[in-house]
Design an enzyme around this catalytic site. Structure first.
Site, mmCIF file in Angstrom:
data_model
loop_
_atom_site.group_PDB
_atom_site.id
_atom_site.type_symbol
_atom_site.label_atom_id
_atom_site.label_comp_id
_atom_site.label_asym_id
_atom_site.label_seq_id
_atom_site.Cartn_x
_atom_site.Cartn_y
_atom_site.Cartn_z
ATOM 1 N N SER A 189 77.148 29.883 63.536
ATOM 2 C CA SER A 189 77.475 31.281 63.263
ATOM 3 C C SER A 189 77.712 31.977 64.593
ATOM 4 O O SER A 189 77.302 31.486 65.648
ATOM 5 C CB SER A 189 76.303 31.941 62.525
ATOM 6 O OG SER A 189 76.396 33.349 62.528
ATOM 7 N N TYR A 219 67.764 34.559 60.900
ATOM 8 C CA TYR A 219 69.055 33.891 60.815
ATOM 9 C C TYR A 219 69.577 33.537 62.202
ATOM 10 O O TYR A 219 70.046 32.413 62.439
ATOM 11 C CB TYR A 219 70.037 34.813 60.084
ATOM 12 C CG TYR A 219 71.402 34.213 59.820
ATOM 13 C CD1 TYR A 219 71.585 33.308 58.780
ATOM 14 C CD2 TYR A 219 72.501 34.578 60.585
ATOM 15 C CE1 TYR A 219 72.847 32.780 58.515
ATOM 16 C CE2 TYR A 219 73.756 34.049 60.323
ATOM 17 C CZ TYR A 219 73.926 33.155 59.295
ATOM 18 O OH TYR A 219 75.161 32.627 59.036
#
Length: 261
Positions: free
Chosen positions: A144, A157
């Site tokens: 990501s 995250y």
């Protein structure tokens, strides 16, 4: 173009029942790969397999949680027995919990780490054993932009995806000598069903993403297909431990002043 031909290859995509996982799986299928999809929701699996079938792709589905080491091991063994060797592994399954770090329950933090970091480790370890034995294999971890950047409300995250970037590099370091390439893809902001409610004119976040992205738009899920096929194919046989960011250029720039067109 035979460098990108995946005919005769079997690709296992975790979380391949919807969203970006489905888009990457479809790209692999278009290049000739046979698909093996994992998920945890029967209805989503049924819909995904029906979609793949309607497109003429060869696809099979297996329901299990990638954080459950026993279930993962049993299913990898079952897949290999029923279908054959796994040539390509896409570690895509993941979750996000949006909460300020100061108030986030530790149980939620642990859950995100388990799914987004421990799950890919479990799956990579299981599948790499057969890849190492065959002296051939491709593992692609879905990282990501949070592998590189921080953002409010996503501490778990970001920690998981930052860890996944370094796990990618370390697995590449250990397994390259066995002709196993371990790389990652870092998607930017994509137009999916999850982002549909905010992708409307006048929404501040929609305007932020469009203005912050040099390409001036959200990514289309199909935009991930090229990078996925490249990293899954012989075209990338000397590429190892790398993260390809498919983000429209966001990470390349600090942005532009608000008064600049």
């Amino acid at each position: 173009m035979n460098l990108f031909n995946l005919k005769g290859k079997r690709a296992l995509i975790t979380g391949g029942t919807h969203g970006l996982g489905l888009a990457m799986a479809e790209g692999l299928a278009q290049a000739g790969a046979e698909l093996v999809i994992t998920g945890t929701t029967p209805s989503k699996m049924e819909d995904a397999l029906a979609y793949y079938k309607s497109k003429g792709y060869t696809a099979a589905g297996y329901l299990f949680d990638v954080t459950d080491e026993k279930a993962a091991a049993e299913n990898v063994e079952l897949i290999t027995k029923e279908l054959g060797a796994i040539d390509i592994l896409i570690n895509n399954a993941g979750i996000i919990k949006r909460e300020l770090a100061i108030t986030m329950p530790v149980s939620d933090f642990r859950q995100v780490i388990e799914v987004d970091l421990v799950g890919p480790f479990i799956m990579s370890q299981l599948v790499a054993k057969q890849m190492i034995e065959r002296q051939s294999g491709k593992i692609i971890n879905i990282c990501s932009m949070m592998s590189e950047l921080g953002r409010t409300n996503v501490s778990a995250y970001a920690a998981a995806k930052g860890g996944l970037k370094m796990l990618t590099r370390n697995l590449a370091t250990e397994w390259a000598k066995y002709n196993v390439q371990v790389n990652g893809i870092g998607p930017g902001y994509f137009a999916t069903t999850q982002t549909e409610p905010i992708r409307v004119n006048g929404n501040p976040f929609n305007e932020f993403i469009i203005s912050r992205t040099p390409a001036g738009r959200w990514g289309d899920p199909e935009d991930l297909a090229g990078a996925t096929v490249f990293l899954a194919s012989e075209a990338s046989k000397f590429v190892n431990g790398q993260i390809i960011y498919v983000d429209g250029g966001i990470l390349a720039t600090i942005g532009k002043p608000s008064n600049e067109n």
